[in-house]
Design a protein around this motif. Structure first.
Motif, PDB file in Angstrom:
ATOM      1  N   CYS A 273       0.855  -1.191   0.000  1.00  0.00           N
ATOM      2  CA  CYS A 273       0.000   0.000   0.000  1.00  0.00           C
ATOM      3  C   CYS A 273       0.890   1.241   0.000  1.00  0.00           C
ATOM      4  CB  CYS A 273      -0.899   0.007   1.231  1.00  0.00           C
ATOM      5  SG  CYS A 273      -1.882   1.528   1.427  1.00  0.00           S
ATOM      6  N   GLU A 274       0.600   2.145  -0.929  1.00  0.00           N
ATOM      7  CA  GLU A 274       1.287   3.435  -0.977  1.00  0.00           C
ATOM      8  C   GLU A 274       0.265   4.555  -0.856  1.00  0.00           C
ATOM      9  OE1 GLU A 274       5.054   2.888  -3.897  1.00  0.00           O
ATOM     10  OE2 GLU A 274       3.112   2.832  -4.905  1.00  0.00           O
ATOM     11  N   PRO A 275       0.527   5.596  -0.062  1.00  0.00           N
ATOM     12  CA  PRO A 275       1.654   5.756   0.857  1.00  0.00           C
ATOM     13  C   PRO A 275       1.419   4.971   2.148  1.00  0.00           C
ATOM     14  CG  PRO A 275       0.179   7.623   1.057  1.00  0.00           C
ATOM     15  CD  PRO A 275      -0.400   6.751  -0.028  1.00  0.00           C
ATOM     16  N   MET A 276       2.414   4.948   3.008  1.00  0.00           N
ATOM     17  CA  MET A 276       2.299   4.278   4.305  1.00  0.00           C
ATOM     18  C   MET A 276       2.017   5.289   5.421  1.00  0.00           C
ATOM     19  SD  MET A 276       5.279   1.351   3.990  1.00  0.00           S
ATOM     20  CE  MET A 276       5.242   1.018   5.752  1.00  0.00           C
ATOM     21  N   GLN A 277       1.721   6.516   5.044  1.00  0.00           N
ATOM     22  CA  GLN A 277       1.445   7.565   6.025  1.00  0.00           C
ATOM     23  C   GLN A 277       0.334   8.451   5.512  1.00  0.00           C
ATOM     24  OE1 GLN A 277       4.811  10.085   6.770  1.00  0.00           O
ATOM     25  NE2 GLN A 277       3.661  11.571   7.964  1.00  0.00           N
ATOM     26  N   TYR A 278      -0.537   8.847   6.409  1.00  0.00           N
ATOM     27  CA  TYR A 278      -1.608   9.785   6.074  1.00  0.00           C
ATOM     28  C   TYR A 278      -1.770  10.712   7.263  1.00  0.00           C
ATOM     29  CZ  TYR A 278      -6.258  11.535   4.759  1.00  0.00           C
ATOM     30  OH  TYR A 278      -7.332  12.331   4.431  1.00  0.00           O
ATOM     31  N   GLY A 279      -1.265  11.937   7.128  1.00  0.00           N
ATOM     32  CA  GLY A 279      -1.299  12.859   8.255  1.00  0.00           C
ATOM     33  C   GLY A 279      -0.461  12.314   9.399  1.00  0.00           C
ATOM     34  N   ASN A 280      -1.097  12.115  10.535  1.00  0.00           N
ATOM     35  CA  ASN A 280      -0.407  11.597  11.718  1.00  0.00           C
ATOM     36  C   ASN A 280      -0.714  10.126  11.972  1.00  0.00           C
ATOM     37  OD1 ASN A 280       1.007  13.972  12.508  1.00  0.00           O
ATOM     38  ND2 ASN A 280      -0.932  14.855  13.193  1.00  0.00           N
ATOM     39  N   LEU A 281      -1.133   9.430  10.906  1.00  0.00           N
ATOM     40  CA  LEU A 281      -1.330   7.988  10.952  1.00  0.00           C
ATOM     41  C   LEU A 281      -0.213   7.318  10.154  1.00  0.00           C
ATOM     42  CD1 LEU A 281      -3.049   5.324  11.309  1.00  0.00           C
ATOM     43  CD2 LEU A 281      -4.166   5.957   9.148  1.00  0.00           C
ATOM     44  N   PHE A 282       0.414   6.315  10.759  1.00  0.00           N
ATOM     45  CA  PHE A 282       1.506   5.589  10.120  1.00  0.00           C
ATOM     46  C   PHE A 282       1.145   4.109  10.046  1.00  0.00           C
ATOM     47  CE2 PHE A 282       3.036   9.149  12.597  1.00  0.00           C
ATOM     48  CZ  PHE A 282       3.874   9.831  11.720  1.00  0.00           C
ATOM     49  N   LEU A 283       1.246   3.531   8.868  1.00  0.00           N
ATOM     50  CA  LEU A 283       1.030   2.094   8.718  1.00  0.00           C
ATOM     51  C   LEU A 283       2.340   1.361   8.974  1.00  0.00           C
ATOM     52  CD1 LEU A 283      -1.168   1.941   5.472  1.00  0.00           C
ATOM     53  CD2 LEU A 283      -1.902   2.204   7.862  1.00  0.00           C
ATOM     54  N   VAL A 284       2.241   0.261   9.716  1.00  0.00           N
ATOM     55  CA  VAL A 284       3.424  -0.502  10.101  1.00  0.00           C
ATOM     56  C   VAL A 284       3.178  -1.980   9.815  1.00  0.00           C
ATOM     57  CG1 VAL A 284       4.963  -1.132  12.011  1.00  0.00           C
ATOM     58  CG2 VAL A 284       3.975   1.172  11.916  1.00  0.00           C
ATOM     59  N   GLY A 285       4.139  -2.643   9.194  1.00  0.00           N
ATOM     60  CA  GLY A 285       4.058  -4.091   8.998  1.00  0.00           C
ATOM     61  C   GLY A 285       2.954  -4.501   8.038  1.00  0.00           C
TER      62      GLY A 285
END
Length: 402
Positions: A273-285
């Motif tokens: 999934c791109e991007p792995m960040q949206y504002g102050n949410l971060f996707l991990v793993g």
């Protein structure tokens, strides 16, 4: 309720992130829709790159890993019974991997979090991130019938492929790339000594097999099987018979067999999934990426995500530098795409794709098979080729922030 970092998901990536943040005095709360026993019941991989090992030590959860884990200086690739050892330590100038089950490192992280009395809410229902593009995100959830609001500065989505975090990013913002493979892995665990002191990845005319291990007395084996197969199709006797056909004959002749203590079939996919960040949410793993297990990259890519996010959070709270948070997705994705490519490459070379046309490569299946055999022959027959495999297998160095 307030915290600095809300972590959704209590698998190894969420727990590791929470433990690392705690070493820097950064408060965090973990939420999970299931309980700890369920998480520990998921049988997963057990090969840790040096980067993961170093993070576990930094988090203060490495004592049992260092005592009970097995350092592997190499592994073997078998091509129709011909064995080639990839000498990781020599080919990389000293790097190795650690054999230590994901269940065990997860248990160590759980125990450490409990000992530190860090807040964790298992069996949390209706977990939902809100306002993640703002400076005041929050997460709502229900626990024991009571509704909660958790105000935070940042949200780390460590809740896996089916979790809520990725879905929080609007569909028009995210791009999802996926390749579903036409086979699965039948995993089989037994309390018998491993058939070899190092892992063996085996390509044969009968399909792929992997001889892995969990300890000196517990073995973990895998077979490539059609996606239509069911667990009930595979008796213990059938499994052992098929495994022996796919492993090198000298290994099969001396291996010990025994009753299974766990069997499961897992589908294989490549997903990003791109991007792995949206504002102050971060996707991990797994919330952001899935790899085929060929090459042992799944948990290790999650660890590199954790390492990057931990560096960012440390700089934010210790130096007041919020500009650095925009680096997360780019840094994480560079390593993710490399790991995805290596896992796809290993899977393509080692598996039998049958009549699938090898995932849309638009060529006659036997031609593709011969190409992959030639590819594997080339890399195994060249020291430079073996070095490429070794460097990828031990994992690329973690990237620093700018």
């Amino acid at each position: 309720m307030t915290t600095q970092v809300a972590i959704i998901g209590s698998g190894p990536s969420g727990l590791l992130l929470g433990q690392l943040l705690n070493t820097q005095g950064i408060s965090n709360v973990i939420l999970d829709r299931v309980d700890g026993d369920y998480i520990l019941g998921r049988i997963r991989a057990g090969i840790l790159e040096q980067g993961f090992v170093d993070l576990a030590r930094e988090a203060g959860v490495a004592e049992r890993m260092d005592n009970e884990g097995h350092v592997h200086e190499g592994f073997e690739l078998s091509m129709n019974g011909e064995r080639t050892r990839i000498d990781l330590k020599t080919l990389t100038g000293g790097d190795t991997v650690m054999c230590y089950g994901q269940v065990e490192i997860t248990r160590d992280l759980m125990d450490a979090r409990q000992a530190a009395e860090l807040p964790t809410y298992y069996n949390a229902e209706k977990v939902t991130p809100h306002e993640v593009k703002s400076d005041k995100p929050y997460v709502t959830f229900v626990h024991d019938g009571e509704e909660y609001r958790l105000d935070c500065d940042y949200v780390a989505g460590c809740d896996g492929f089916h979790g809520v975090s990725r879905q929080t990013i609007p569909a028009e913002i995210r791009t999802e790339h996926e390749r579903v493979y036409p086979f699965g892995w039948l995993g089989f665990m037994a309390d018998v000594p491993p058939c070899n002191h190092e892992l063996i990845y085996a390509m044969s005319d009968h399909g792929f097999a992997l001889a892995s291990q969990r300890s000196a007395t517990r073995s973990r084996y895998y077979l490539q099987v059609p996606l239509t197969d069911k667990i009930e199709d595979w008796s213990d006797e059938r499994f052992w018979d098929e495994l022996k056909k796919r492993l090198p004959a000298d290994v099969a002749a001396t291996m010990e067999t025994g009753p299974s203590i766990e069997k499961s079939i897992a589908p294989l996919r490549s997903f990003v999934c791109e991007p792995m960040q949206y504002g102050n949410l971060f996707l991990v793993g797994d919330a952001a990426h899935i790899v085929p297990p060929t090459g042992a990259k799944g948990l290790n890519l999650a660890a590199s995500d954790v390492a990057t996010l931990f560096k960012i959070m440390t700089r934010v709270y210790k130096e007041g530098d919020k500009e650095c948070i925009s680096q997360y997705s780019d840094i994480a994705l560079r390593r993710v795409w490399n790991g995805e490519r290596f896992s796809w490459w290993m899977t393509s070379m080692m598996h039998d794709f049958g009549d699938d046309l090898s995932g849309g490569n638009n060529m006659e299946p036997l031609m593709y098979k011969r190409f992959m055999e030639s590819e594997l022959n080339y890399y195994l027959g060249s020291e430079n080729g073996r070095k490429v495999i070794a460097e990828q297998y031990v994992g690329l160095p973690y990237e620093d922030l700018k």
